[in-house]
Design an enzyme around this catalytic site. Structure first.
Site, PDB file in Angstrom:
ATOM      1  N   TYR A  96       7.397  -8.185   2.635  1.00 60.25           N
ATOM      2  CA  TYR A  96       6.087  -7.626   2.064  1.00 60.25           C
ATOM      3  C   TYR A  96       6.077  -7.274   0.679  1.00 60.25           C
ATOM      4  CZ  TYR A  96       5.472  -7.027   7.206  1.00 60.25           C
ATOM      5  OH  TYR A  96       5.307  -7.410   8.451  1.00 60.25           O
ATOM      6  N   HIS A 101      -1.105  -5.831   0.017  1.00 57.53           N
ATOM      7  CA  HIS A 101      -1.237  -4.531   0.669  1.00 57.53           C
ATOM      8  C   HIS A 101      -0.064  -3.580   0.218  1.00 57.53           C
ATOM      9  CE1 HIS A 101      -3.235  -2.818   3.807  1.00 57.53           C
ATOM     10  NE2 HIS A 101      -2.221  -2.933   4.917  1.00 57.53           N
ATOM     11  N   PHE A 146       6.050   1.586   7.910  1.00 51.24           N
ATOM     12  CA  PHE A 146       5.098   0.694   8.073  1.00 51.24           C
ATOM     13  C   PHE A 146       3.851   1.336   7.789  1.00 51.24           C
ATOM     14  CE2 PHE A 146       8.666  -1.817   9.710  1.00 51.24           C
ATOM     15  CZ  PHE A 146       8.483  -3.124   8.946  1.00 51.24           C
ATOM     16  N   ASN A 148       0.724   1.380   9.150  1.00 45.75           N
ATOM     17  CA  ASN A 148      -0.181   2.087  10.276  1.00 45.75           C
ATOM     18  C   ASN A 148       0.342   3.431  10.559  1.00 45.75           C
ATOM     19  OD1 ASN A 148      -1.740  -0.111   9.963  1.00 45.75           O
ATOM     20  ND2 ASN A 148      -1.278  -0.673  11.904  1.00 45.75           N
ATOM     21  N   ASP A 173      -4.144   0.182  -1.711  1.00 48.68           N
ATOM     22  CA  ASP A 173      -4.969  -1.003  -1.852  1.00 48.68           C
ATOM     23  C   ASP A 173      -6.367  -0.861  -1.306  1.00 48.68           C
ATOM     24  OD1 ASP A 173      -3.309  -1.333   0.740  1.00 48.68           O
ATOM     25  OD2 ASP A 173      -4.912  -3.022   0.872  1.00 48.68           O
ATOM     26  N   ASN A 194      -5.686   1.626   7.369  1.00 47.29           N
ATOM     27  CA  ASN A 194      -5.106   2.123   8.668  1.00 47.29           C
ATOM     28  C   ASN A 194      -4.145   3.161   7.900  1.00 47.29           C
ATOM     29  OD1 ASN A 194      -6.474   0.715  10.526  1.00 47.29           O
ATOM     30  ND2 ASN A 194      -5.089  -1.060  10.280  1.00 47.29           N
TER      31      ASN A 194
END
Length: 277
Positions: A96, A101, A146, A148, A173, A194
């Protein structure tokens, strides 16, 4: 006989002079001095008992480390302020890195580099760093939970250090802002993000904390938003984003040193690199 008496008198005089010199040179031999490197003075467990027996001026001279572990110069130590928490949101791992994100991670890294704050420790399930911006103590965090579950990390930090929510800046973001556009707000909802939703949940529904949104634009055509936010930037986008990060660094400095209103004016009126060109 006379010689022995004379020797005794000389010995007494010598001892008296030696004692007087010692008293002048070392008048506080009963005091135990503390080493700034071995003293437990600034640990949480021992700070109260040590403070009772040591003057505040002695404390300042013994160590350059504050109670919370921030490295500070003597003039900064005189400023006893509640630290700010600056959080960048993203997903951990190489997969990532550099994606849309993860621009929150990217700006926090840029702040750490600009201010010389090492992000070398892992605490509260986050990459974590402590330092100063100007004379204001700050903590930088990149949750490794992560996206969420970001609130699990952020909530733990805020709870442990008892940080007022008005001093928690979350950087993330935003699909609804044009690419590389910044927007600083004093509070608000999660806007469908989220990570922000989870943080608000951990704050028991409170939305009263500042946030710095970084625009990543809308997905082209019929591309799914989930796939879009996990895409990396191209070279031109990277250049424009670097320009935006420099403004983000300055915005954070203004926020901490001059207040929210001045920072919001700076951020929300800043033109993009395309407009300046």
């Amino acid at each position: 006989m006379l010689l022995n008496i004379l020797k005794q008198q000389i010995m007494k005089l010598t001892n008296a002079v030696t004692a007087s010199i010692s008293a002048i040179r070392f008048p506080y031999t009963h005091h135990s001095f503390l080493s700034p490197f071995t003293s437990p003075l600034f640990s949480r467990r021992n700070s109260n008992s040590m403070l009772n027996s040591t003057s505040s001026s002695t404390i300042r001279s013994l160590s350059s480390t504050t109670e919370e572990g921030f490295q500070a110069s003597p003039e900064k130590q005189q400023q006893h302020q509640q630290p700010w928490l600056i959080v960048g949101l993203g997903n951990p791992g190489k997969k990532y890195h550099g994606t849309r994100h993860n621009v929150g991670f990217g700006l926090v890294d840029a702040i750490a580099d600009a201010e010389g704050i090492p992000m070398s420790s892992v605490n509260f399930r986050a990459l974590f760093g402590k330092g100063f911006i100007g004379n204001v103590p700050v903590m930088l965090a990149k949750p490794q939970t992560f996206m969420n579950a970001s609130g699990e990390s952020v909530g733990a930090i805020v709870s442990y250090y008892k940080i007022p929510l008005k001093q928690v800046l979350v950087i993330f973001d935003d699909l609804d802002l044009p690419f590389a556009k910044l927007r600083l707000l004093p509070k608000g909802g999660h806007g469908g993000h989220n990570g922000m939703r989870n943080i608000i949940d951990r704050f028991k529904g409170s939305r009263d904390f500042p946030r710095l949104r970084i625009g990543i634009g809308r997905p082209p055509g019929k591309m799914d938003a989930v796939n879009f936010v996990l895409r990396p930037f191209n070279k031109q986008e990277r250049q424009e984003l670097d320009f935006t990060f420099q403004h983000g660094i300055e915005a954070v400095r203004i926020l901490l040193l001059e207040g929210f209103d001045k920072s919001a004016t700076f951020v929300n009126s800043t033109k993009s690199i395309e407009q300046l060109g």
